[in-house]
Write a protein that holds these residues in place. Structure first.
Motif, short mmCIF file in Angstrom:
data_model
loop_
_atom_site.label_atom_id
_atom_site.label_comp_id
_atom_site.label_asym_id
_atom_site.label_seq_id
_atom_site.Cartn_x
_atom_site.Cartn_y
_atom_site.Cartn_z
N GLY A 71 -33.00 135.87 36.63
CA GLY A 71 -33.25 136.89 37.81
C GLY A 71 -34.01 136.18 38.98
O GLY A 71 -34.74 136.93 39.74
N THR B 114 -32.43 137.89 42.10
CA THR B 114 -32.81 139.43 42.10
C THR B 114 -34.04 139.58 42.43
O THR B 114 -34.51 140.67 43.41
CB THR B 114 -32.57 140.30 40.83
OG1 THR B 114 -30.90 139.90 40.43
CG2 THR B 114 -32.59 141.44 40.92
N THR C 297 -35.61 141.32 45.92
CA THR C 297 -36.22 142.67 45.99
C THR C 297 -37.63 142.57 46.72
O THR C 297 -38.00 143.45 47.35
CB THR C 297 -36.46 143.19 44.18
OG1 THR C 297 -35.12 143.08 43.88
CG2 THR C 297 -37.36 144.32 44.30
#
Length: 78
Positions: free
Chosen positions: A14, A17, A21
């Motif tokens: 992740g 991501t 974000t």
């Protein structure tokens, strides 16, 4: 200025991501954000909609695999 680095050798945890974000959240709060994508797959670059990379990743340029290394080194010295 605060610097946040997100790194992990394992894939699929992740990193991209989280970086995307977090970057968006900080800009929504009025912060200035610089995201640097050192992944040869350029996942963050692609996610941000940058398409004019001519299939050259920053990791290739820094590593000397493509033209441009001298330019980066010259800028760093100034």
């Amino acid at each position: 200025m605060r610097i946040i680095a997100i790194a992990n050798q394992k894939g699929g945890v992740g990193k991209t991501t989280l970086t995307l974000t977090l970057g968006r959240a900080l800009t929504e709060r009025g912060r200035r954000v610089l995201l640097i994508d050192l992944d040869p797959q350029m996942s963050l670059t692609i996610a941000l909609g940058v398409t004019d990379t001519e299939d050259r990743s920053l990791s290739e340029v820094i590593g000397g695999a493509t033209e441009g290394t001298a330019t980066i080194a010259d800028v760093a010295r100034d």
